[in-house]
Design a protein around this motif. Structure first.
Motif, PDB file in Angstrom:
ATOM      1  N   SER A  40       4.133  -5.102   7.815  1.00 31.77           N
ATOM      2  CA  SER A  40       5.517  -5.425   8.176  1.00 31.77           C
ATOM      3  C   SER A  40       6.445  -4.252   7.918  1.00 31.77           C
ATOM      4  O   SER A  40       7.574  -4.246   8.377  1.00 31.77           O
ATOM      5  N   TYR A  41       5.967  -3.282   7.182  1.00 27.86           N
ATOM      6  CA  TYR A  41       6.801  -2.149   6.815  1.00 27.86           C
ATOM      7  C   TYR A  41       6.114  -0.867   7.251  1.00 27.86           C
ATOM      8  O   TYR A  41       4.980  -0.885   7.720  1.00 27.86           O
ATOM      9  N   SER A  42       6.811   0.229   7.084  1.00 28.97           N
ATOM     10  CA  SER A  42       6.193   1.520   7.341  1.00 28.97           C
ATOM     11  C   SER A  42       5.146   1.753   6.259  1.00 28.97           C
ATOM     12  O   SER A  42       5.487   1.934   5.091  1.00 28.97           O
ATOM     13  N   PRO A  43       3.882   1.727   6.614  1.00 26.19           N
ATOM     14  CA  PRO A  43       2.855   1.693   5.573  1.00 26.19           C
ATOM     15  C   PRO A  43       2.445   3.061   5.047  1.00 26.19           C
ATOM     16  O   PRO A  43       2.664   4.086   5.686  1.00 26.19           O
ATOM     17  N   SER A  44       1.819   3.030   3.895  1.00 26.98           N
ATOM     18  CA  SER A  44       0.997   4.139   3.440  1.00 26.98           C
ATOM     19  C   SER A  44      -0.447   3.736   3.707  1.00 26.98           C
ATOM     20  O   SER A  44      -0.819   2.565   3.559  1.00 26.98           O
ATOM     21  N   LEU A  47     -10.458   9.140  -3.803  1.00 29.10           N
ATOM     22  CA  LEU A  47      -9.532   9.288  -2.685  1.00 29.10           C
ATOM     23  C   LEU A  47      -9.971  10.436  -1.784  1.00 29.10           C
ATOM     24  O   LEU A  47     -10.180  11.556  -2.254  1.00 29.10           O
ATOM     25  N   LEU A  48     -10.116  10.143  -0.492  1.00 26.83           N
ATOM     26  CA  LEU A  48     -10.426  11.185   0.492  1.00 26.83           C
ATOM     27  C   LEU A  48      -9.147  11.793   1.055  1.00 26.83           C
ATOM     28  O   LEU A  48      -9.039  13.011   1.187  1.00 26.83           O
ATOM     29  N   LEU A  49      -8.220  10.933   1.445  1.00 30.33           N
ATOM     30  CA  LEU A  49      -6.963  11.403   2.022  1.00 30.33           C
ATOM     31  C   LEU A  49      -5.965  10.260   2.069  1.00 30.33           C
ATOM     32  O   LEU A  49      -6.325   9.100   1.901  1.00 30.33           O
ATOM     33  N   LYS A  50      -4.697  10.629   2.332  1.00 31.42           N
ATOM     34  CA  LYS A  50      -3.663   9.605   2.423  1.00 31.42           C
ATOM     35  C   LYS A  50      -2.619   9.995   3.457  1.00 31.42           C
ATOM     36  O   LYS A  50      -2.362  11.182   3.697  1.00 31.42           O
ATOM     37  N   TYR A  51      -2.003   8.986   4.068  1.00 29.42           N
ATOM     38  CA  TYR A  51      -0.880   9.165   4.970  1.00 29.42           C
ATOM     39  C   TYR A  51       0.319   8.453   4.358  1.00 29.42           C
ATOM     40  O   TYR A  51       0.245   7.276   4.002  1.00 29.42           O
ATOM     41  N   THR A  52       1.440   9.193   4.262  1.00 27.93           N
ATOM     42  CA  THR A  52       2.636   8.583   3.680  1.00 27.93           C
ATOM     43  C   THR A  52       3.883   8.927   4.476  1.00 27.93           C
ATOM     44  O   THR A  52       4.956   9.051   3.931  1.00 27.93           O
ATOM     45  N   SER A  53       3.754   9.109   5.778  1.00 25.36           N
ATOM     46  CA  SER A  53       4.865   9.291   6.734  1.00 25.36           C
ATOM     47  C   SER A  53       5.231  10.743   6.990  1.00 25.36           C
ATOM     48  O   SER A  53       6.249  10.997   7.614  1.00 25.36           O
ATOM     49  N   ALA A  54       4.432  11.651   6.538  1.00 29.81           N
ATOM     50  CA  ALA A  54       4.662  13.056   6.901  1.00 29.81           C
ATOM     51  C   ALA A  54       3.864  13.337   8.190  1.00 29.81           C
ATOM     52  O   ALA A  54       3.995  12.616   9.154  1.00 29.81           O
ATOM     53  N   ALA A  55       3.042  14.340   8.199  1.00 31.51           N
ATOM     54  CA  ALA A  55       2.257  14.677   9.381  1.00 31.51           C
ATOM     55  C   ALA A  55       1.304  13.541   9.728  1.00 31.51           C
ATOM     56  O   ALA A  55       0.699  12.925   8.855  1.00 31.51           O
ATOM     57  N   THR A  56       1.163  13.261  11.028  1.00 29.03           N
ATOM     58  CA  THR A  56       0.298  12.151  11.440  1.00 29.03           C
ATOM     59  C   THR A  56      -1.173  12.510  11.356  1.00 29.03           C
ATOM     60  O   THR A  56      -2.019  11.621  11.262  1.00 29.03           O
ATOM     61  N   LEU A  57      -1.495  13.790  11.415  1.00 32.41           N
ATOM     62  CA  LEU A  57      -2.879  14.229  11.223  1.00 32.41           C
ATOM     63  C   LEU A  57      -3.023  14.687   9.778  1.00 32.41           C
ATOM     64  O   LEU A  57      -2.375  15.630   9.346  1.00 32.41           O
ATOM     65  N   PHE A  73     -13.799   3.009   2.423  1.00 31.18           N
ATOM     66  CA  PHE A  73     -12.810   1.942   2.465  1.00 31.18           C
ATOM     67  C   PHE A  73     -11.487   2.462   3.009  1.00 31.18           C
ATOM     68  O   PHE A  73     -10.969   3.480   2.527  1.00 31.18           O
ATOM     69  N   CYS A  74     -10.952   1.755   3.992  1.00 34.22           N
ATOM     70  CA  CYS A  74      -9.613   2.002   4.496  1.00 34.22           C
ATOM     71  C   CYS A  74      -8.661   1.076   3.737  1.00 34.22           C
ATOM     72  O   CYS A  74      -8.983  -0.108   3.535  1.00 34.22           O
ATOM     73  N   VAL A  75      -7.526   1.598   3.310  1.00 36.19           N
ATOM     74  CA  VAL A  75      -6.617   0.837   2.458  1.00 36.19           C
ATOM     75  C   VAL A  75      -5.196   0.988   2.977  1.00 36.19           C
ATOM     76  O   VAL A  75      -4.777   2.095   3.321  1.00 36.19           O
ATOM     77  N   VAL A  76      -4.452  -0.105   3.029  1.00 38.98           N
ATOM     78  CA  VAL A  76      -3.058  -0.070   3.446  1.00 38.98           C
ATOM     79  C   VAL A  76      -2.164  -0.548   2.319  1.00 38.98           C
ATOM     80  O   VAL A  76      -2.544  -1.421   1.542  1.00 38.98           O
ATOM     81  N   SER A  77      -0.997   0.066   2.219  1.00 38.43           N
ATOM     82  CA  SER A  77      -0.011  -0.344   1.231  1.00 38.43           C
ATOM     83  C   SER A  77       1.356  -0.380   1.903  1.00 38.43           C
ATOM     84  O   SER A  77       1.682   0.509   2.689  1.00 38.43           O
ATOM     85  N   ASP A  78       2.126  -1.414   1.572  1.00 38.44           N
ATOM     86  CA  ASP A  78       3.494  -1.474   2.105  1.00 38.44           C
ATOM     87  C   ASP A  78       4.469  -0.720   1.221  1.00 38.44           C
ATOM     88  O   ASP A  78       5.673  -0.869   1.358  1.00 38.44           O
ATOM     89  N   ARG A  79       3.922   0.090   0.327  1.00 40.39           N
ATOM     90  CA  ARG A  79       4.678   0.962  -0.584  1.00 40.39           C
ATOM     91  C   ARG A  79       5.284   0.211  -1.764  1.00 40.39           C
ATOM     92  O   ARG A  79       5.951   0.820  -2.589  1.00 40.39           O
ATOM     93  N   SER A  80       5.061  -1.107  -1.837  1.00 40.63           N
ATOM     94  CA  SER A  80       5.446  -1.821  -3.052  1.00 40.63           C
ATOM     95  C   SER A  80       4.484  -1.423  -4.153  1.00 40.63           C
ATOM     96  O   SER A  80       3.302  -1.203  -3.902  1.00 40.63           O
ATOM     97  N   TRP A  81       4.989  -1.374  -5.355  1.00 39.41           N
ATOM     98  CA  TRP A  81       4.154  -0.924  -6.461  1.00 39.41           C
ATOM     99  C   TRP A  81       2.986  -1.880  -6.667  1.00 39.41           C
ATOM    100  O   TRP A  81       3.165  -3.062  -6.892  1.00 39.41           O
ATOM    101  N   GLY A  82       1.795  -1.347  -6.556  1.00 37.73           N
ATOM    102  CA  GLY A  82       0.594  -2.117  -6.838  1.00 37.73           C
ATOM    103  C   GLY A  82       0.084  -2.973  -5.698  1.00 37.73           C
ATOM    104  O   GLY A  82      -0.911  -3.669  -5.866  1.00 37.73           O
ATOM    105  N   LYS A  83       0.692  -2.927  -4.533  1.00 40.52           N
ATOM    106  CA  LYS A  83       0.278  -3.806  -3.431  1.00 40.52           C
ATOM    107  C   LYS A  83      -0.569  -3.022  -2.439  1.00 40.52           C
ATOM    108  O   LYS A  83      -0.062  -2.305  -1.593  1.00 40.52           O
ATOM    109  N   PHE A  84      -1.863  -3.191  -2.571  1.00 37.72           N
ATOM    110  CA  PHE A  84      -2.828  -2.520  -1.708  1.00 37.72           C
ATOM    111  C   PHE A  84      -3.748  -3.574  -1.097  1.00 37.72           C
ATOM    112  O   PHE A  84      -4.167  -4.514  -1.767  1.00 37.72           O
ATOM    113  N   GLN A  85      -4.081  -3.375   0.175  1.00 34.54           N
ATOM    114  CA  GLN A  85      -5.037  -4.235   0.848  1.00 34.54           C
ATOM    115  C   GLN A  85      -6.228  -3.388   1.275  1.00 34.54           C
ATOM    116  O   GLN A  85      -6.056  -2.414   2.007  1.00 34.54           O
TER     117      GLN A  85
END
Lengths: 113, 113
Positions: B28-32, B46-56, B90-102
């Motif tokens: 529902s939000y801009s995810p990490s 952790l292999l890598l992360k996306y947090t709204s900077a470069a899309t690649l 494992f692919c993981v999504v977070s709505d950037r709330s502290w501790g909320k990972f799926q």
């Protein structure tokens, strides 16, 4: 990164007994998380452990079965109580850094006979 | 609410050939978004992360992932598989709330000589 040490790394336990898993972090963190990974499955959050307050449990997990302690900002324990074979899993301690990602310990592999 | 779907439970590749692990998310939000790897009897790394900077996003061990908002995807690729890449991812999504990972269900990668 964060260095997270878990003990024991693995154990074999008898049905009806309890086991306490320890998690030590190399720096102070506000929240520590406990996850369960059942055989061949993904990770499920059990609870969030905050220093100075009771742990917050996710749906399906209760304090009587999984009591958690958080005596200071670098240490937490998870107890698996009155174990049954269904509790055979990997239990993982993790912390979240300000950069957003989770860091994990090596896990505690529990087999209940 | 957030969710993540890993489209392949099992991927088998030959050493030296490309690897593609597919992940779709809902948030529902801009995810990490994150990719983690778990080698046998190890914790998650952790292999890598996306947090709204470069899309690649480039990660460790030659892996990279591209965030595609229009397709709600975050697929993981590596141009040339190595035997040491055999693991669970494992692919993981977070709505950037502290501790909320799926966490996704995971993809088991097998690399054959």
């Amino acid at each position: 990164s964060a260095v997270i040490s878990q003990k024991p790394s693995r154990d074999i336990c008898q049905r009806g007994t309890s086991l306490t898993i320890q998690c030590q972090v190399d720096s102070q963190v506000t929240m520590m998380f406990w996850y369960r990974q059942q055989p061949g499955q993904s990770l499920t959050l059990i609870a969030t452990a905050n220093q100075g307050s009771e742990a917050t449990y996710e749906s399906g997990f209760v304090i009587d079965k999984f009591p958690i302690s958080r005596p200071n900002l670098t240490f937490s324990t998870l107890t698996v109580s009155n174990m049954s074979p269904e509790d055979s899993s990997i239990y993982l301690c993790s912390v979240q850094r300000n950069t957003g990602e989770l860091f994990f310990g090596e896990g505690s592999r529990l087999t209940v006979l | 609410a957030q969710s993540v779907t890993q489209l392949d439970s099992h991927v088998s590749v030959s050493e030296g050939t490309p690897v593609l692990l597919r992940c779709n998310y809902s948030s529902s939000y801009s995810p990490s978004l994150f990719w983690y790897v778990q080698h046998p009897n190890k914790g998650l790394q952790l292999l890598l992360k996306y947090t709204s900077a470069a899309t690649l996003v480039k990660g460790i061990n030659g892996f990279e992932a591209e965030f595609k908002k229009s397709e709600t995807s975050f697929h993981l690729t590596k141009p040339s598989a190595h035997m040491s890449d055999a693991a669970e991812y494992f692919c993981v999504v977070s709505d950037r709330s502290w501790g909320k990972f799926q966490f996704g269900a995971g993809t088991q990668v097998v690399v054959t000589p």
